[in-house]
Design a protein around this motif. Structure first.
Motif, mmCIF file in Angstrom:
data_model
loop_
_atom_site.group_PDB
_atom_site.id
_atom_site.type_symbol
_atom_site.label_atom_id
_atom_site.label_comp_id
_atom_site.label_asym_id
_atom_site.label_seq_id
_atom_site.Cartn_x
_atom_site.Cartn_y
_atom_site.Cartn_z
ATOM 1 N N GLN A 1 34.755 41.564 44.016
ATOM 2 C CA GLN A 1 35.093 40.468 43.832
ATOM 3 C C GLN A 1 35.876 39.606 44.869
ATOM 4 O O GLN A 1 36.463 38.541 45.097
ATOM 5 N N GLN B 1 35.629 39.804 47.801
ATOM 6 C CA GLN B 1 34.974 38.732 48.941
ATOM 7 C C GLN B 1 34.584 37.079 48.096
ATOM 8 O O GLN B 1 33.983 36.646 49.123
ATOM 9 N N GLU B 2 34.292 37.159 47.244
ATOM 10 C CA GLU B 2 33.724 36.082 46.682
ATOM 11 C C GLU B 2 35.408 34.885 46.664
ATOM 12 O O GLU B 2 34.830 33.657 46.309
ATOM 13 N N ILE C 1 38.456 35.627 38.576
ATOM 14 C CA ILE C 1 38.140 36.726 39.581
ATOM 15 C C ILE C 1 38.702 37.731 39.046
ATOM 16 O O ILE C 1 37.811 38.741 39.041
ATOM 17 N N GLU D 1 40.908 30.133 39.867
ATOM 18 C CA GLU D 1 39.641 30.482 40.050
ATOM 19 C C GLU D 1 39.982 32.288 40.325
ATOM 20 O O GLU D 1 38.704 32.859 39.984
ATOM 21 N N GLU E 1 37.254 32.355 48.929
ATOM 22 C CA GLU E 1 37.409 31.313 49.918
ATOM 23 C C GLU E 1 38.457 31.081 50.237
ATOM 24 O O GLU E 1 38.797 29.770 49.857
ATOM 25 N N THR F 1 39.361 28.561 47.513
ATOM 26 C CA THR F 1 39.251 29.062 46.143
ATOM 27 C C THR F 1 40.549 28.628 45.199
ATOM 28 O O THR F 1 42.150 28.955 46.215
#
Lengths: 142, 140
Positions: A46, A48-49, A63, A59, A51, A55
């Motif tokens: 999660q 790593q999602e 997450i 957001e 950015e 992001t």
């Protein structure tokens, strides 16, 4: 009949109390293990999602969920996520007490700019390496 | 009977005197080689986070334009004869801000408004953070 000193019967009666105590000691000893956690484990996938540069705070919260702490940095902000894992082991042998505690955390700090866009991300994942150990063990040895 | 007395004495003494080996490890110390590569004026927040990972604490600088990152680790290794006390008597350290133990080592990094590293201090956390206080949130 008088038994000579050093005969088997004499040795048995001589050692009986000591043997009985030796057998008793293990039952008097105690050991304890304790495992404490704070917050849910963080997911590496999660994290790593996220950015930096794209992001948003909204957001990120979607997450990772609600942060444990939000720090205001002027018009910018930083969000902290953490999971703490502690393992304690103790051994009590009548007059000897041995205790070890190993605490490690997963930590993630997210830094957002004044537009609530992620600019920097710092992550440490160590909670999974926490160990039960005795004091002579170096738990941080690779 | 006299032979058993020392064993009973040991059992009775265990209630008040014991040999204790107490070891507490909280978080791993930072790699000194990594710290040596950090240069105030050149390194930025991204470099520091990549080399040192996530800090324990982040604070706003006094001028409200930068940030202070605090890294700390705690290791206690005590051996000796002692009077019986609760197991966690000397292990109550925590890392919430304002609750650092006096003997907790660590590192404090100061960043300016452009996220450039402006200063790096190493030592005991209480000494390093004497002049730092977390400020109350304000409307922005």
């Amino acid at each position: 009949m008088i038994e000579a000193p050093g005969s088997n019967a004499c040795m048995k009666s001589f050692l009986l109390p000591e043997i009985a105590l030796l057998l008793l000691v293990p039952w008097l000893s105690g050991c304890a293990l304790a495992h404490t956690t704070i917050n849910e484990p963080l997911s590496f996938a999660q994290v790593q999602e996220l950015e930096p540069g794209t992001t948003t705070a909204k957001e990120a919260v979607k997450i990772l969920g609600a942060p444990a702490d939000v720090v205001q940095l002027g018009r910018r902000s930083a969000y902290r996520y953490d999971h703490r894992n502690s393992k304690r082991a103790g051994l009590f042998l009548v007059l000897v007490f041995l205790f070890n505690e190993d605490t490690r955390t997963d930590r993630v700090w997210l830094f957002f700019d004044e537009n609530e866009v992620l600019t920097h991300l710092g992550a440490t994942f160590a909670a999974g390496q926490t160990e039960y150990a005795m004091p002579w063990t170096d738990v941080h040895e690779d | 009977m006299l032979r058993i007395l020392p064993a009973f004495a040991a059992l009775l003494l265990s209630a008040c005197v014991q040999f204790s080996w107490n070891k507490v490890s909280r978080y791993a110390p930072l790699d000194q080689d990594a710290i040596a590569t950090l240069e105030p004026g050149r390194s930025d927040l991204g470099d520091c986070l990549e080399l040192c990972g996530a800090p324990l604490v982040v604070l706003e600088t006094d001028d409200g334009r930068g940030a202070v990152l605090i890294y700390a680790w705690y290791h206690e290794n005590n051996r000796g004869l002692r009077l019986s006390t609760p197991v966690n008597d000397s292990a109550s350290v925590d890392f919430d801000y304002d609750r650092f133990e006096a003997n907790t080592p660590g590192m404090v990094l100061f960043f300016d408004h452009d996220w450039k590293l402006s200063a790096l201090r190493q030592g005991l956390i209480l000494d390093l953070t004497n002049d730092l206080r977390r400020r109350r949130p304000a409307n922005v």
